[in-house]
Every structure is written in structure tokens, then in C-alpha cells.
Design a protein around this motif. Structure first.
Motif, PDB file in Angstrom:
ATOM      1  N   ALA A 111       0.837  -1.198   0.000  1.00 50.04           N
ATOM      2  CA  ALA A 111       0.000   0.000   0.000  1.00 50.04           C
ATOM      3  C   ALA A 111       0.876   1.254   0.000  1.00 50.04           C
ATOM      4  N   LYS A 112       1.895   1.246   0.826  1.00 46.56           N
ATOM      5  CA  LYS A 112       2.806   2.402   0.918  1.00 46.56           C
ATOM      6  C   LYS A 112       3.421   2.700  -0.450  1.00 46.56           C
ATOM      7  N   ASP A 113       3.854   1.648  -1.132  1.00 45.85           N
ATOM      8  CA  ASP A 113       4.463   1.799  -2.455  1.00 45.85           C
ATOM      9  C   ASP A 113       3.459   2.383  -3.457  1.00 45.85           C
ATOM     10  N   LEU A 114       2.230   1.894  -3.423  1.00 42.10           N
ATOM     11  CA  LEU A 114       1.198   2.380  -4.353  1.00 42.10           C
ATOM     12  C   LEU A 114       0.831   3.844  -4.063  1.00 42.10           C
ATOM     13  N   PHE A 115       0.777   4.216  -2.794  1.00 39.56           N
ATOM     14  CA  PHE A 115       0.494   5.617  -2.453  1.00 39.56           C
ATOM     15  C   PHE A 115       1.606   6.533  -2.969  1.00 39.56           C
ATOM     16  N   HIS A 116       2.858   6.103  -2.832  1.00 38.44           N
ATOM     17  CA  HIS A 116       3.975   6.902  -3.347  1.00 38.44           C
ATOM     18  C   HIS A 116       3.911   7.012  -4.871  1.00 38.44           C
ATOM     19  N   GLN A 117       3.537   5.905  -5.523  1.00 41.92           N
ATOM     20  CA  GLN A 117       3.357   5.938  -6.982  1.00 41.92           C
ATOM     21  C   GLN A 117       2.281   6.958  -7.359  1.00 41.92           C
ATOM     22  N   ALA A 118       1.203   6.980  -6.585  1.00 43.28           N
ATOM     23  CA  ALA A 118       0.091   7.901  -6.857  1.00 43.28           C
ATOM     24  C   ALA A 118       0.554   9.355  -6.764  1.00 43.28           C
ATOM     25  N   ASN A 119       1.353   9.674  -5.750  1.00 43.75           N
ATOM     26  CA  ASN A 119       1.878  11.038  -5.617  1.00 43.75           C
ATOM     27  C   ASN A 119       2.685  11.428  -6.857  1.00 43.75           C
ATOM     28  N   ASP A 120       3.494  10.488  -7.352  1.00 41.75           N
ATOM     29  CA  ASP A 120       4.317  10.742  -8.543  1.00 41.75           C
ATOM     30  C   ASP A 120       3.449  10.943  -9.786  1.00 41.75           C
ATOM     31  N   ILE A 121       2.436  10.086  -9.940  1.00 42.60           N
ATOM     32  CA  ILE A 121       1.558  10.165 -11.124  1.00 42.60           C
ATOM     33  C   ILE A 121       0.781  11.481 -11.139  1.00 42.60           C
ATOM     34  N   LEU A 122       0.279  11.880  -9.968  1.00 43.08           N
ATOM     35  CA  LEU A 122      -0.550  13.083  -9.888  1.00 43.08           C
ATOM     36  C   LEU A 122       0.277  14.370  -9.884  1.00 43.08           C
ATOM     37  N   GLY A 123       1.526  14.266  -9.460  1.00 45.67           N
ATOM     38  CA  GLY A 123       2.380  15.452  -9.416  1.00 45.67           C
ATOM     39  C   GLY A 123       2.199  16.304  -8.176  1.00 45.67           C
ATOM     40  N   PHE A 124       1.502  15.774  -7.173  1.00 48.09           N
ATOM     41  CA  PHE A 124       1.393  16.446  -5.870  1.00 48.09           C
ATOM     42  C   PHE A 124       1.154  15.374  -4.808  1.00 48.09           C
ATOM     43  N   SER A 125       1.343  15.745  -3.553  1.00 48.03           N
ATOM     44  CA  SER A 125       1.232  14.757  -2.476  1.00 48.03           C
ATOM     45  C   SER A 125      -0.217  14.618  -2.010  1.00 48.03           C
ATOM     46  N   ILE A 126      -0.961  13.760  -2.693  1.00 48.17           N
ATOM     47  CA  ILE A 126      -2.359  13.540  -2.294  1.00 48.17           C
ATOM     48  C   ILE A 126      -2.419  12.845  -0.939  1.00 48.17           C
ATOM     49  N   THR A 127      -1.366  12.100  -0.601  1.00 50.63           N
ATOM     50  CA  THR A 127      -1.358  11.406   0.695  1.00 50.63           C
ATOM     51  C   THR A 127      -1.387  12.396   1.856  1.00 50.63           C
ATOM     52  N   ASP A 128      -0.740  13.551   1.710  1.00 48.13           N
ATOM     53  CA  ASP A 128      -0.761  14.558   2.782  1.00 48.13           C
ATOM     54  C   ASP A 128      -2.198  14.974   3.080  1.00 48.13           C
ATOM     55  N   THR A 129      -2.971  15.209   2.018  1.00 46.41           N
ATOM     56  CA  THR A 129      -4.360  15.646   2.193  1.00 46.41           C
ATOM     57  C   THR A 129      -5.232  14.506   2.714  1.00 46.41           C
ATOM     58  N   MET A 130      -5.031  13.297   2.170  1.00 50.51           N
ATOM     59  CA  MET A 130      -5.829  12.153   2.614  1.00 50.51           C
ATOM     60  C   MET A 130      -5.596  11.839   4.086  1.00 50.51           C
ATOM     61  N   PHE A 131      -4.326  11.825   4.485  1.00 55.94           N
ATOM     62  CA  PHE A 131      -3.978  11.360   5.832  1.00 55.94           C
ATOM     63  C   PHE A 131      -4.162  12.429   6.904  1.00 55.94           C
ATOM     64  N   SER A 132      -3.920  13.706   6.548  1.00 59.19           N
ATOM     65  CA  SER A 132      -3.957  14.734   7.594  1.00 59.19           C
ATOM     66  C   SER A 132      -4.710  16.002   7.205  1.00 59.19           C
ATOM     67  N   GLY A 133      -5.294  16.043   6.007  1.00 60.70           N
ATOM     68  CA  GLY A 133      -6.052  17.227   5.591  1.00 60.70           C
ATOM     69  C   GLY A 133      -7.415  17.287   6.270  1.00 60.70           C
ATOM     70  N   SER A 134      -8.020  18.460   6.230  1.00 61.89           N
ATOM     71  CA  SER A 134      -9.355  18.628   6.816  1.00 61.89           C
ATOM     72  C   SER A 134     -10.420  18.129   5.847  1.00 61.89           C
ATOM     73  N   ALA A 135     -11.649  18.027   6.340  1.00 58.93           N
ATOM     74  CA  ALA A 135     -12.770  17.622   5.474  1.00 58.93           C
ATOM     75  C   ALA A 135     -12.905  18.611   4.324  1.00 58.93           C
ATOM     76  N   GLU A 136     -12.637  19.886   4.610  1.00 59.38           N
ATOM     77  CA  GLU A 136     -12.720  20.928   3.583  1.00 59.38           C
ATOM     78  C   GLU A 136     -11.654  20.714   2.506  1.00 59.38           C
ATOM     79  N   ASP A 137     -10.428  20.362   2.946  1.00 54.21           N
ATOM     80  CA  ASP A 137      -9.341  20.084   1.983  1.00 54.21           C
ATOM     81  C   ASP A 137      -9.729  18.945   1.055  1.00 54.21           C
ATOM     82  N   LEU A 138     -10.372  17.921   1.623  1.00 55.70           N
ATOM     83  CA  LEU A 138     -10.735  16.728   0.846  1.00 55.70           C
ATOM     84  C   LEU A 138     -11.869  16.983  -0.142  1.00 55.70           C
ATOM     85  N   LYS A 139     -12.556  18.127   0.013  1.00 53.51           N
ATOM     86  CA  LYS A 139     -13.667  18.448  -0.893  1.00 53.51           C
ATOM     87  C   LYS A 139     -13.182  19.022  -2.225  1.00 53.51           C
ATOM     88  N   GLN A 140     -11.900  19.389  -2.312  1.00 54.99           N
ATOM     89  CA  GLN A 140     -11.380  19.939  -3.567  1.00 54.99           C
ATOM     90  C   GLN A 140     -11.511  18.880  -4.664  1.00 54.99           C
TER      91      GLN A 140
END
Length: 294
Positions: free
Chosen positions: A27-56
Motif C-alpha cells: 500500500a505504501k508503495d502504491l500511495f507513493h506511486q500515486a503522488n508521482d503520477i498526480l504530481g502532488f502529495s495527495i497522501t498529505d491531504t488524505m492522511f492529515s487534511g481537513s474535510a474541507e481540503d478533501l472536498k477539492q
């Protein structure tokens, strides 16, 4: 027969996916791959962002997709579907989980879908509304009688249908529906008229990307929102996926067809338990569960 179902937008929550990241190296490897594919750290928002951040928009859809797909991949031998289905966005998760799309292609398409939908939402002020306690046919009839663009968009379960369209038309339809006996008709806090003709610009944007992606043979049938029946041919899957943005999500009919074809249990793969609740409202006798790892 085991049916696996994948939730759509709205199932997100702050901290989603963190348990998978911490418990599984895969899972950790796939999440890191996702950050690379998207070009930003989606894991930061998923793991520690607010509900408002996740609404973007650029976060919500990839986040729900990643939670579902990565969970299906770390289940390993425990993930043995006889059939799959996904609710709107969840259909992309279902197609990666059942081998039709690669992880990378699925994530890229979901990201493009989110951006295309956002652009379409900016063209016309539009929204959706939940209609409770009314027959589907009557809701459809009221929408047809109402001036402006408003259509049935999500057939979630008997007595729960979501309508979608231009803001003023949806407001008029809600008043008409209440007058005709709907228990409730309430505007939803969404960004636009998903699964309506107003998503046509997004459908066109996404169609090219879908056409250029590689679609493989599935490991089991997928019951798509547009057709509601078991589909196994890659070309047919692709065609249905293109039309999904402007066509209604026929969830009630899809689940009914899965049961008719032999489904005895439904396991929800991803955040929340919304789909389990809908399955129970469609058929109380069905066994439902959430997928998870120890």
C-alpha cells in the motif's frame, strides 16, 4: 457468488487510507506511486487534511479511488470477486480492481475526469437534489414537466432518487415534487449537475482519454452504471464509461441484476458504508460487509 462494490464521491473522510499505508508495504508503495503520477502529495491531504481540503475536486475523486483500489490490491488472495460494480466514480475503481485498467491509467483517467467535471460545472450554475419517498416513474415525469434542464441522475434504491440539472430548474422541480407528494426534495451540497446533459463538455474531454487508454479483459463481469447488465467485452466497457458522465447512475437496477445473476453477498471496498445501506434497501436478505485488512 461474491459481489464487490466500490463507492463514489462523498465517501471521503479525513485520515482515509492511513491505516493501509501504515500496515502494508505494498500500500505504501502504491500511495507513493500515486503522488508521482498526480504530481502532488495527495497522501498529505488524505492522511492529515481537513474535510474541507478533501472536498477539492482534484483531490476528492482520486482520494476515494486510491482508497478503494489500494485496499483491493492489499487484500491479495482474499479478493476473489465473481462480479463487481462501482457507483459513479467507483466504476473506475472497480475496473482497476478487476483487471480492465492498470493502476496508472485508472488514476490518470480519474484525475482527468475530476478536472473535466470541474470545468463543466463552471459553465452553468447547476446542482443536484435528493428526492425521497416517491416512485421513480413519478420523479421522472415531474422532471420532464419542469421547465429547464433537470433529469433523474442517481437511482440509489427504491424511494431514493437524485435529480440533476440547472440550478433554477432543480429548485422548480423540488417544489413540484413536494407538491406531488415527495417526502423530501432537498438540494445537495455538490459542485454541479453530475450525470446530466450539462456534463456533455466533460464527457467530450474524457472520451479522448478513455479512447487512448488500454482496456484489458476483466477477471469477472462488471455491472456498469449505464447498462446495468454484466459486461465483459473491453470495447463495450469503454463505450459505457464514456457515456457515464451524462447518463444516470442506475444503481438500483445494477444491484437487482447482480442478485438475479446469483450474487449472495456484497462487500464494499473503500471508504464508508453507503453502498451496503443501499444494497440492504434494495434487498434486505443480502449479506453485506466492509473489506478490510488485519
Amino acid at each position: 457468488m461474491k459481489a464487490y462494490v466500490f463507492p463514489g464521491q462523498g465517501a471521503q473522510f479525513s485520515g482515509m487510507g492511513l491505516d493501509l499505508y501504515e500496515k502494508s508495504a505494498k500500500a505504501k508503495d502504491l500511495f507513493h506511486q500515486a503522488n508521482d503520477i498526480l504530481g502532488f502529495s495527495i497522501t498529505d491531504t488524505m492522511f492529515s487534511g481537513s474535510a474541507e481540503d478533501l472536498k477539492q475536486t482534484n483531490v476528492t475523486q482520486p482520494a476515494v479511488f486510491l482508497h478503494s483500489v489500494i485496499l483491493s490490491k492489499v487484500l491479495g488472495e482474499d479478493f476473489k470477486p465473481d462480479m463487481v460494480a462501482g457507483h459513479s466514480l467507483g466504476e473506475f475503481s472497480a475496473l482497476v480492481a478487476n483487471g480492465v485498467l492498470s493502476f496508472e491509467d485508472g488514476l490518470k483517467l480519474v484525475s482527468q475526469r475530476a478536472q473535466a467535471m470541474q470545468r463543466a460545472c463552471e459553465v452553468t450554475p447547476s446542482t443536484m437534489a435528493a428526492v425521497l419517498g416517491m416512485e421513480d416513474e413519478l420523479v421522472e415525469a415531474v422532471c420532464a414537466e419542469t421547465e429547464g434542464v433537470v433529469v433523474a441522475a442517481n437511482y440509489n434504491c427504491p424511494g431514493q432518487l437524485v435529480i440533476s440539472g440547472a440550478y433554477d430548474a432543480v429548485e422548480r422541480a423540488c417544489e413540484n415534487l413536494k407538491e406531488r407528494g415527495a417526502k423530501r426534495a432537498m438540494i445537495l451540497p455538490v459542485g454541479g449537475a453530475f450525470h446530466s446533459p450539462l456534463m456533455e463538455p466533460a464527457r467530450q474531454d474524457l472520451a479522448n482519454a478513455i479512447e487512448n487508454a488500454t482496456f484489458n479483459n476483466p477477471i469477472c463481469p462488471v455491472y456498469q452504471n449505464v447498462s446495468t447488465f454484466a459486461v465483459t467485452k473491453p470495447d463495450e466497457i469503454k463505450k459505457n464509461l464514456v457515456f457515464q458522465l451524462t447518463a444516470p447512475v442506475k444503481w438500483t437496477q445494477s444491484v437487482q441484476n447482480m442478485i438475479k445473476d446469483g450474487a449472495t453477498s456484497f462487500t464494499e471496498v473503500g471508504p464508508g458504508k453507503v453502498l451496503q445501506g443501499l444494497v440492504k434497501k434494495i434487498d434486505r436478505s443480502m449479506e453485506t460487509a466492509s473489506a478490510g485488512i488485519e
